[in-house]
Design a protein around this motif. Structure first.
Motif, PDB file in Angstrom:
ATOM      1  N   THR A 297      -4.894   2.166  -2.912  1.00 42.82           N
ATOM      2  CA  THR A 297      -3.863   3.132  -3.295  1.00 42.82           C
ATOM      3  C   THR A 297      -3.400   2.791  -4.705  1.00 42.82           C
ATOM      4  O   THR A 297      -2.208   2.728  -4.999  1.00 42.82           O
ATOM      5  CB  THR A 297      -2.676   3.113  -2.306  1.00 42.82           C
ATOM      6  OG1 THR A 297      -1.999   1.840  -2.390  1.00 42.82           O
ATOM      7  CG2 THR A 297      -3.146   3.314  -0.884  1.00 42.82           C
ATOM      8  N   GLY A 298      -4.380   2.538  -5.578  1.00 40.42           N
ATOM      9  CA  GLY A 298      -4.098   1.956  -6.877  1.00 40.42           C
ATOM     10  C   GLY A 298      -3.608   2.917  -7.940  1.00 40.42           C
ATOM     11  O   GLY A 298      -3.428   4.111  -7.716  1.00 40.42           O
ATOM     12  N   VAL A 299      -3.422   2.371  -9.132  1.00 38.42           N
ATOM     13  CA  VAL A 299      -2.829   3.091 -10.253  1.00 38.42           C
ATOM     14  C   VAL A 299      -3.879   3.385 -11.315  1.00 38.42           C
ATOM     15  O   VAL A 299      -4.861   2.668 -11.467  1.00 38.42           O
ATOM     16  CB  VAL A 299      -1.668   2.293 -10.872  1.00 38.42           C
ATOM     17  CG1 VAL A 299      -0.544   2.119  -9.851  1.00 38.42           C
ATOM     18  CG2 VAL A 299      -2.139   0.928 -11.382  1.00 38.42           C
ATOM     19  N   SER A 300      -3.648   4.448 -12.054  1.00 39.47           N
ATOM     20  CA  SER A 300      -4.569   4.873 -13.097  1.00 39.47           C
ATOM     21  C   SER A 300      -4.325   4.088 -14.375  1.00 39.47           C
ATOM     22  O   SER A 300      -3.181   3.892 -14.795  1.00 39.47           O
ATOM     23  CB  SER A 300      -4.388   6.364 -13.362  1.00 39.47           C
ATOM     24  OG  SER A 300      -5.282   6.817 -14.340  1.00 39.47           O
ATOM     25  N   VAL A 301      -5.416   3.648 -15.014  1.00 39.97           N
ATOM     26  CA  VAL A 301      -5.351   2.844 -16.240  1.00 39.97           C
ATOM     27  C   VAL A 301      -6.456   3.292 -17.190  1.00 39.97           C
ATOM     28  O   VAL A 301      -7.580   3.572 -16.746  1.00 39.97           O
ATOM     29  CB  VAL A 301      -5.515   1.345 -15.922  1.00 39.97           C
ATOM     30  CG1 VAL A 301      -5.629   0.515 -17.208  1.00 39.97           C
ATOM     31  CG2 VAL A 301      -4.355   0.839 -15.075  1.00 39.97           C
ATOM     32  N   TYR A 302      -6.143   3.337 -18.474  1.00 42.09           N
ATOM     33  CA  TYR A 302      -7.183   3.612 -19.474  1.00 42.09           C
ATOM     34  C   TYR A 302      -7.533   2.324 -20.193  1.00 42.09           C
ATOM     35  O   TYR A 302      -6.655   1.614 -20.685  1.00 42.09           O
ATOM     36  CB  TYR A 302      -6.728   4.660 -20.497  1.00 42.09           C
ATOM     37  CG  TYR A 302      -7.870   5.090 -21.390  1.00 42.09           C
ATOM     38  CD1 TYR A 302      -8.731   6.109 -20.994  1.00 42.09           C
ATOM     39  CD2 TYR A 302      -8.122   4.457 -22.598  1.00 42.09           C
ATOM     40  CE1 TYR A 302      -9.806   6.488 -21.786  1.00 42.09           C
ATOM     41  CE2 TYR A 302      -9.181   4.820 -23.404  1.00 42.09           C
ATOM     42  CZ  TYR A 302     -10.031   5.839 -22.988  1.00 42.09           C
ATOM     43  OH  TYR A 302     -11.104   6.204 -23.770  1.00 42.09           O
ATOM     44  N   ASP A 303      -8.838   2.030 -20.263  1.00 40.08           N
ATOM     45  CA  ASP A 303      -9.289   0.789 -20.905  1.00 40.08           C
ATOM     46  C   ASP A 303     -10.622   1.032 -21.596  1.00 40.08           C
ATOM     47  O   ASP A 303     -11.470   1.801 -21.097  1.00 40.08           O
ATOM     48  CB  ASP A 303      -9.435  -0.325 -19.858  1.00 40.08           C
ATOM     49  CG  ASP A 303      -9.798  -1.651 -20.500  1.00 40.08           C
ATOM     50  OD1 ASP A 303      -9.027  -2.121 -21.356  1.00 40.08           O
ATOM     51  OD2 ASP A 303     -10.858  -2.216 -20.163  1.00 40.08           O
TER      52      ASP A 303
ATOM     53  N   ALA B 172       0.869  -1.165   0.000  1.00 40.00           N
ATOM     54  CA  ALA B 172       0.000   0.000   0.000  1.00 40.00           C
ATOM     55  C   ALA B 172       0.911   1.220   0.000  1.00 40.00           C
ATOM     56  O   ALA B 172       1.843   1.297   0.798  1.00 40.00           O
ATOM     57  CB  ALA B 172      -0.898  -0.006   1.229  1.00 40.00           C
ATOM     58  N   LEU B 173       0.672   2.155  -0.896  1.00 39.25           N
ATOM     59  CA  LEU B 173       1.547   3.307  -1.105  1.00 39.25           C
ATOM     60  C   LEU B 173       0.782   4.599  -0.839  1.00 39.25           C
ATOM     61  O   LEU B 173      -0.302   4.800  -1.389  1.00 39.25           O
ATOM     62  CB  LEU B 173       2.063   3.313  -2.545  1.00 39.25           C
ATOM     63  CG  LEU B 173       2.856   4.540  -3.011  1.00 39.25           C
ATOM     64  CD1 LEU B 173       4.236   4.573  -2.353  1.00 39.25           C
ATOM     65  CD2 LEU B 173       2.995   4.523  -4.532  1.00 39.25           C
ATOM     66  N   SER B 174       1.328   5.459  -0.010  1.00 38.15           N
ATOM     67  CA  SER B 174       0.666   6.731   0.255  1.00 38.15           C
ATOM     68  C   SER B 174       1.697   7.835   0.437  1.00 38.15           C
ATOM     69  O   SER B 174       2.859   7.585   0.751  1.00 38.15           O
ATOM     70  CB  SER B 174      -0.216   6.641   1.504  1.00 38.15           C
ATOM     71  OG  SER B 174       0.552   6.321   2.646  1.00 38.15           O
ATOM     72  N   THR B 175       1.263   9.077   0.228  1.00 37.18           N
ATOM     73  CA  THR B 175       2.148  10.211   0.429  1.00 37.18           C
ATOM     74  C   THR B 175       2.435  10.381   1.915  1.00 37.18           C
ATOM     75  O   THR B 175       1.674   9.935   2.770  1.00 37.18           O
ATOM     76  CB  THR B 175       1.535  11.498  -0.125  1.00 37.18           C
ATOM     77  OG1 THR B 175       0.268  11.723   0.504  1.00 37.18           O
ATOM     78  CG2 THR B 175       1.353  11.410  -1.629  1.00 37.18           C
ATOM     79  N   SER B 176       3.554  11.039   2.208  1.00 37.84           N
ATOM     80  CA  SER B 176       3.980  11.186   3.591  1.00 37.84           C
ATOM     81  C   SER B 176       4.780  12.476   3.739  1.00 37.84           C
ATOM     82  O   SER B 176       5.298  13.029   2.754  1.00 37.84           O
ATOM     83  CB  SER B 176       4.846   9.990   4.005  1.00 37.84           C
ATOM     84  OG  SER B 176       5.425  10.179   5.277  1.00 37.84           O
ATOM     85  N   SER B 177       4.903  12.937   4.955  1.00 38.99           N
ATOM     86  CA  SER B 177       5.716  14.123   5.237  1.00 38.99           C
ATOM     87  C   SER B 177       7.171  13.757   5.514  1.00 38.99           C
ATOM     88  O   SER B 177       7.969  14.617   5.874  1.00 38.99           O
ATOM     89  CB  SER B 177       5.146  14.880   6.440  1.00 38.99           C
ATOM     90  OG  SER B 177       5.112  14.041   7.588  1.00 38.99           O
TER      91      SER B 177
END
Length: 427
Positions: free
Chosen positions: A331-337, A273-278
């Protein structure tokens, strides 16, 4: 004959992002402020997570179907505007700049990869692959990658550009995810899509061989199934390619091993799981686990021998995983389909996302030497020191605990960690 993996029974089940967000550490003030009034993300396994025929393998991806993702909440907190849930008109997941930033690849992605070919191996045909790829790359300002300019090529497992497999909307979603992740991480790379006639190991394996024959030095495989006594023969027939970085998704059914991630010749890729952080990195990661049956795979192989470079003692045979990257649908990624669904932007997760990301990092790192096994590279002293060590979260219960629980150094769910630049992926 392979038995049906637990993962294949999950189709149609929707999951909430609440637990995943908590595990991801999305507890900063900005996230808390944005998340309070917003619906949590929900998702379902893609159709290719249930095989069409007995004996076929499953893909390792989820598509968000409602609510707001962590990406949307982060942007809402920054911009003060709450986006619409499940809106396919605009991206709702992490894009190229996010992934490059998270994994220390911004300068490498801008300057490296030219002349390198990443192969994506999947089953069945995606008739809209080229058009959807063009849409993704155009939106994010990436260099054009088309058949006409020689950057993109789609072939069957025999190398034919005209005699392609039958189309399948579920696997088309998987192919869009894989192609977009290769584009996001290595925008200057060429992309070869090799479509197997079906999702059997024999046909997918032939597609891997064809990818190598056509010159790819980086081959991503976002599928898997239960282990079998045939796996060691599959190793020698399909995955023993010195000088080629072959990556494989570790699986999406939480703790437990699957093949071909268990092959001793491949880089098994876990999920986070990936999230922004300080923090100084600007990002934080934990083991991806949504429930007892959904999360990154890991564990001990029952059949594959331990590679010489793997020295952990909890498994007498091959241990999964080696490294990791983002996979949590929350925390997923953007995809065009556009094939089989309403044409538009979707958010995807699963270790189907992390495998092509890592294959693309290998491509940025440069061509492996002809006699090398790139799965070894992250295990070197230079490799382990050039990774983000993931130290929180788990994907289940096990003994010894490092096989399912993150900690300092090597662990099963995330291996040695996630990319911080390319140094861990060069020999």
């Amino acid at each position: 004959m392979r038995t049906t993996p637990p993962r294949w029974r999950r189709l149609g089940t929707a999951f909430t992002a609440t637990a995943a967000l908590a595990l991801a550490g999305l507890g900063t003030a900005a996230h808390a402020n944005a998340a309070a009034p917003s619906p949590t993300a929900t998702w379902t396994a893609t159709p290719c997570a249930t095989p069409k025929h007995q004996g076929e393998l499953a893909c390792d991806s989820f598509r968000v179907t409602g609510g707001l993702t962590a990406f949307q909440k982060q942007r809402a907190a920054r911009d003060g505007i709450t986006p619409k849930a499940a809106d396919a008109s605009t991206p709702s997941g992490y894009g190229p700049s996010d992934l490059q930033s998270a994994y220390g690849l911004t300068s490498a992605a801008a300057s490296k990869g030219s002349g390198e070919t990443i192969a994506i191996v999947d089953a069945y045909d995606d008739p809209n692959a080229a058009a959807d790829l063009a849409k993704y790359r155009s939106y994010y300002g990436l260099p054009s990658c088309t058949t006409s300019n020689g950057c993109f090529k789609k072939v069957s497992q025999t190398g034919s550009t005209t005699s392609l497999p039958s189309a399948d909307s579920g696997w088309a979603e998987e192919e869009s995810l894989d192609l977009d992740m290769a584009s996001a991480v290595c925008p200057n790379c060429n992309i070869l899509l090799v479509e197997a006639t079906s999702a059997t190991m024999a046909n997918l394996g032939k597609a891997v061989n064809e990818a190598v024959t056509l010159g790819a030095k980086y081959v991503s495989n976002s599928y898997g199934g239960s282990e079998s006594s045939s796996d060691t023969s599959y190793d020698s027939s399909y995955f023993n390619h010195p000088g080629v970085a072959i990556t494989v998704s570790a699986g999406d059914s939480a703790y437990g091993a699957e093949y071909p991630a268990a092959s001793k010749y491949v880089t098994a890729v876990g999920g986070t799981a990936l999230s922004t952080s300080s923090n100084s990195r600007g990002w934080t990661e934990s083991v991806w686990k949504t429930s007892s049956t959904e999360g990154t795979g890991s564990g001990c192989s029952s059949y594959d021998a331990k590679p010489t470079w793997q020295t952990d003692t909890g498994c007498t045979k091959r241990t999964i995983s080696d490294v990791a990257a983002v996979a949590d649908p929350a925390t997923g990624v953007s995809v065009y389909d556009s094939y089989g669904v309403t044409a538009g932007w979707y958010t995807f997760g699963g270790t189907s996302a992390s495998s092509p990301i890592i294959a693309s990092v290998y491509a940025l790192a440069g061509t492996p030497s002809s006699s090398s096994y790139p799965a070894k590279f992250p295990y070197t002293a230079a490799g382990t020191s050039a990774l983000n060590d993931v130290t929180s979260g788990n994907n289940g219960s096990c003994s010894p605990s490092y096989l399912c629980t993150a900690g300092s150094g090597y662990d099963g769910p995330t291996g040695w960690g996630t990319p911080e630049g390319t140094a861990a992926f060069t020999g």
